[in-house]
Design an enzyme around this catalytic site. Structure first.
Site, mmCIF file in Angstrom:
data_model
loop_
_atom_site.group_PDB
_atom_site.id
_atom_site.type_symbol
_atom_site.label_atom_id
_atom_site.label_comp_id
_atom_site.label_asym_id
_atom_site.label_seq_id
_atom_site.Cartn_x
_atom_site.Cartn_y
_atom_site.Cartn_z
ATOM 1 N N GLU A 135 6.368 -3.250 -25.737
ATOM 2 C CA GLU A 135 7.160 -3.569 -26.917
ATOM 3 C C GLU A 135 6.306 -3.551 -28.180
ATOM 4 O O GLU A 135 6.728 -3.022 -29.220
ATOM 5 C CB GLU A 135 7.816 -4.951 -26.764
ATOM 6 N N ASP A 150 -12.890 8.879 12.232
ATOM 7 C CA ASP A 150 -12.843 9.899 11.173
ATOM 8 C C ASP A 150 -13.871 9.703 10.063
ATOM 9 O O ASP A 150 -14.106 10.623 9.280
ATOM 10 C CB ASP A 150 -11.446 9.919 10.526
ATOM 11 N N ARG A 190 -1.909 7.099 -2.906
ATOM 12 C CA ARG A 190 -3.101 6.240 -2.916
ATOM 13 C C ARG A 190 -3.401 5.763 -4.344
ATOM 14 O O ARG A 190 -3.703 4.598 -4.575
ATOM 15 C CB ARG A 190 -4.322 7.016 -2.412
ATOM 16 N N GLY A 205 -4.698 4.063 12.213
ATOM 17 C CA GLY A 205 -4.335 4.659 13.486
ATOM 18 C C GLY A 205 -3.106 4.018 14.102
ATOM 19 O O GLY A 205 -2.571 3.031 13.592
ATOM 20 N N SER A 243 -7.830 14.011 14.284
ATOM 21 C CA SER A 243 -6.586 14.055 13.514
ATOM 22 C C SER A 243 -6.676 14.933 12.274
ATOM 23 O O SER A 243 -5.698 15.067 11.541
ATOM 24 C CB SER A 243 -6.185 12.636 13.088
#
Length: 353
Positions: A46, A194, A178, A286, A162
């Protein structure tokens, strides 16, 4: 109001922990001022719109995506600024869920003779600030769980591999989600398999979200990529002084939140993240942690990317959940959006907790 919402979206990555707010000043049917809230500690939407409008704001109508604040925080009350600017009408998309405001801004405006209306494009405004609303009304953040899977619902091979099931465009889209989150949460299994960085790389962002690791026994390697650059919170169930010192030397903060089963108490972790003013949590973990969070009612929304591939029964699924004895026990979802992202399909689905 649609213009005000578009302005509010410009604070998508930066406004946290404050809500994303946009504001438009109109006089004689013409937009004379625009503004949005950029970041905590800076002027609210504002005030920015009033500065943009200058004297043209007097006698005008203000469209704002959230009720103007009525209290002193890092900045003075916006309701006072609107009254001082001489606006005659304020149209807000929604009431502020913050108990410090919760109608107080409207009351100040009405007491000064300003006409107040609310509810215009309220659903859109609420969606834009769904994490802020969740934190203010229930004390914990909005939890969005991202899953990348094959068409037969498999997220990794039996050996844990994966990378990569979905395509580059889907992975870049995942980094957008993200970037808008206050924290990215994962589990020790994902870090071990990973070694992910868990930061935002594929889209431009002025800040990196907090990285939250659930690691019950503090098993994470001090050399894990997740720990690079600090800004890491590790939730564990069993404290280990020696491991704690090593991880703290890497810049991590350790939080001990055990449950009776020797695991991290997930509900307590979310409550703590809420106390730390985190609005949206983005989960990438996972199938074991996915299942635990879903089973314990800690997931609000699923962000699922489905690749046009089939991996087979021996691969890991999306959620490690106990066998159901009857279909009446199934977890029900409400699909809110389906989109094509490159060669993959993206599904947004709300969990009917």
């Amino acid at each position: 109001m649609a213009d005000a919402l578009a302005l509010a979206e410009r604070g998508l990555y930066t406004a946290t922990p404050n809500p994303r707010v946009g504001c438009v000043v109109v006089r004689d049917g013409e937009i004379v001022g625009r503004g949005f809230h950029i970041a905590a500690g800076t002027a609210h939407a504002e005030v920015n719109a009033l500065v943009d409008a200058g004297e043209r704001a007097r006698g005008g109508t203000v469209y704002v995506t959230l009720e103007p604040c009525s209290h002193f925080g890092r900045t003075p009350p916006c309701a006072d600024a609107l009254v001082a600017a001489g606006v005659v009408r304020v149209v807000a998309a929604m009431r502020d869920p913050n108990p410090k405001v919760a109608g107080g801004g409207f009351d100040k405006l009405l007491a000064a003779g300003v006409v107040v209306e609310s509810g215009l494009l309220e659903d859109e405004a609420r969606e834009l600030n769904i994490g802020f609303v969740a934190r203010m009304t229930r004390g914990r953040p909005w939890v969005r769980m991202k899953v990348a899977a094959s068409l037969d619902g498999k997220t990794a091979l039996g050996n844990g591999t994966s990378q990569w099931i979905t395509g580059e465009q889907a992975r870049a889209d995942g980094h957008h989600w993200r970037a808008r989150a206050c924290a990215v949460l994962t589990g020790i299994g994902t870090v071990r398999d990973d070694d992910p960085q868990m930061n935002v790389r594929h889209v431009q962002t002025p800040r990196q979200p907090l990285k939250v690791l659930i690691d019950s026994r503090l098993e994470v390697s001090p050399e894990a990529k997740l720990l690079q650059g600090g800004n890491v919170l590790i939730a564990c169930a069993a404290d280990d002084a020696a491991r704690r010192r090593v991880l703290e030397a890497k810049g991590a903060e350790i939080l001990v939140l055990p449950n009776p089963h020797g695991k991290v108490e997930l509900a307590d972790l979310l409550a703590e993240l809420g106390r730390r003013q985190l609005n949206e949590i983005h989960v990438e973990s996972g199938f074991k942690l996915n299942g635990s969070m879903l089973r314990e009612g800690c997931v609000d929304e699923l962000l699922v990317y489905l690749a046009p591939s089939i991996i087979g029964d021996s691969a890991q699924g999306m959620f490690n959940l106990p066998e159901l004895k009857d279909l009446s026990q199934q977890k029900r979802l409400t699909i809110s959006d389906v989109a094509r992202i490159g060669g993959d399909i993206r599904i947004l689905a709300r969990v009917n907790n």
